[in-house]
Design a protein around this motif. Structure first.
Motif, short mmCIF file in Angstrom:
data_model
loop_
_atom_site.label_atom_id
_atom_site.label_comp_id
_atom_site.label_asym_id
_atom_site.label_seq_id
_atom_site.Cartn_x
_atom_site.Cartn_y
_atom_site.Cartn_z
N ASN A 74 -10.08 55.28 20.39
CA ASN A 74 -11.41 54.69 20.05
C ASN A 74 -11.67 53.73 20.96
O ASN A 74 -11.06 52.63 21.20
N THR A 75 -12.74 54.11 21.69
CA THR A 75 -13.37 53.13 22.85
C THR A 75 -14.64 52.41 22.44
O THR A 75 -15.05 51.57 23.35
N HIS A 76 -14.71 52.30 21.13
CA HIS A 76 -16.37 51.78 20.92
C HIS A 76 -16.18 50.27 20.78
O HIS A 76 -15.42 49.62 19.90
N VAL A 77 -16.81 49.65 21.83
CA VAL A 77 -17.01 48.03 21.69
C VAL A 77 -17.98 47.86 21.87
O VAL A 77 -18.74 48.19 22.88
N ASN A 78 -18.34 46.53 21.30
CA ASN A 78 -19.67 45.86 21.41
C ASN A 78 -19.73 44.48 21.94
O ASN A 78 -18.60 43.88 22.05
N VAL A 79 -20.57 44.19 22.86
CA VAL A 79 -20.78 42.79 23.31
C VAL A 79 -21.45 41.78 22.59
O VAL A 79 -22.82 42.25 22.23
N TYR A 80 -20.79 40.75 22.09
CA TYR A 80 -21.83 39.67 21.47
C TYR A 80 -21.73 38.44 22.03
O TYR A 80 -20.96 38.21 23.03
#
Length: 416
Positions: free
Chosen positions: A399-405
């Protein structure tokens, strides 16, 4: 082993036939009255009564069998045995995850899916995990969930290296290179996915000419630095200069001549060491009085209470996040309500993870198909985690789903 089967709801079937039969019976038993003689009317063609065929009731779909290997540590319930703080924490984690996963399967069962969920106690030991890998019941399942901890996963997958059974690593963000198993599914994005996402955002949104990496000197930093540098070189086509500096006692004076007074100065700090971070961030804050600074930190920073939001906001701090719950969303509120009603407790983050993974993988197993294929074509947005899988030869699905915060107004807010 504890076996839990999800049954389909009973079909209402042919209730209307019962009412029709009652009506016909009442007509047949009613008294007959003899009327006065009258001329007989012309004979009419009898009206044919429609023939009601019994509807065909489809049998329930074949149950997809799921084996769940969690460290309940049930042997601690034996006479003379007690849970330690560590084993009790593991058991609590296991129960929360199971309850969330089971709630998801119950929701899918109401839609016509069919499952058989089997629980096995991995005990949080490599020996127990190794033994479960040889268990025929585990090997016969359509999906194996667990073990949880990296050493246990390694012991388990070493035995099942050749078996064509999907093995879900549900909670560990471990690099799949640790296990080298083609059947492994890594649900929690590993650290290199975070490093790549940060590099992608920096190049796509900021377009800097140089990046400063501030190192603590501990080798743990390399787990982030190596994939980050690789991503910058690949995405930036080696046109971006990456300067690495090992910081001692917060001394950053050597950087002054390299910083820009007009543009963004991008810093990356991959450390999780509290003492190093406290000193280095204060030193960087002093530079922020003169230079415009944008900082990218380790994803673990989100859970560090010693890092103050006002300081992180002044440094224009960004971090990557793979799991974040929107407690105002209608779907989240519905889950909380259902979970409390079902289990009479508040759900933990592990219950939320279990629910997301149960919905995703339970749905992919389908109504008895017992098969999981092409995960890269089935993205999913959950309450706590989202899934975007990439296949890596010899390492399975990741799983490569990453968000930037970004820290703004004393809280983390998504920037993309």
């Amino acid at each position: 082993m504890i076996s839990v089967r999800n049954h389909r709801p009973l079909l209402s079937g042919n209730k209307w036939l019962i009412f029709a039969g009652i009506a016909l019976l009442a007509y047949a038993c009613s008294p007959k009255l003899r009327p006065a003689p009258r001329p007989e009317p012309p004979a009419e063609k009898p009206v044919e009564q429609p023939i009601h065929e019994k509807p065909v009731v489809k049998p329930p779909p074949k149950a997809a069998v799921i084996a769940m290997l969690l460290p309940f540590g049930l042997d601690h319930l034996n006479p003379g045995q007690t849970y330690s703080d560590v084993s009790l924490k593991q058991a609590t984690l296991s129960l929360d995850y199971y309850q969330g996963f089971k709630l998801a399967l119950d929701s899918l069962t109401a839609q016509g899916y069919n499952y058989k969920l089997q629980l096995f106690d991995s005990k949080g030991t490599t020996a127990a995990s190794h033994a479960l890998a040889n268990n025929p019941q585990v090997r016969a399942c359509d999906l194996i969930v667990g073990p949880v901890f990296p050493d246990d996963i390694k012991a388990f997958t070493a035995v099942l290296a050749g078996a064509r059974k999907p093995i879900l690593s549900p909670l560990a963000p471990s690099e799949p290179t640790m296990f080298k198993n083609q059947n492994l599914i890594t649900a929690i994005p590993p650290l290199d996915c975070h490093a790549w996402a940060a590099a992608q955002y920096i190049i796509g949104s900021m377009k800097p000419k140089k990046i400063f990496i501030l190192k603590s000197g501990f080798t743990e930093d390399n787990a982030y630095i190596i994939p980050f540098k690789k991503a910058i070189d690949s995405l930036g086509k080696k046109h971006i200069v990456v300067n690495q500096l090992t910081v001692v006692r917060g001394q950053l004076d050597a950087l002054s001549s390299q910083l820009s007074l007009t543009g963004d100065n991008v810093f990356v700090i991959p450390s999780t060491n509290q003492a190093f971070l406290m000193v280095t961030l204060r030193a960087l804050d002093s530079l922020a009085d003169i230079y415009h600074i944008t900082l990218f930190g380790h994803p673990s920073w989100e859970k560090f209470t010693f890092l103050k939001a006002d300081l992180l906001e002044r440094l224009n701090t960004h971090i990557t996040v793979s799991d974040k719950v929107d407690y105002k969303a209608a779907a989240t509120l519905n889950f909380l309500k259902l979970y409390r009603k079902t289990y009479h407790v508040e759900p933990s983050e592990y219950a939320l993870k279990g629910f997301d993974e149960g919905l995703y993988f339970g749905g992919l197993l389908g109504a008895g198909s017992g098969d999981i294929k092409n995960l890269d074509k089935a993205d999913f947005t959950g309450l706590h985690n989202s899934f975007r899988f990439t296949h890596k030869p010899g390492l399975g699905w990741v799983n490569t789903h990453v968000n930037v915060y970004q820290y703004a107004n004393f809280e983390l807010k998504p920037v993309e």
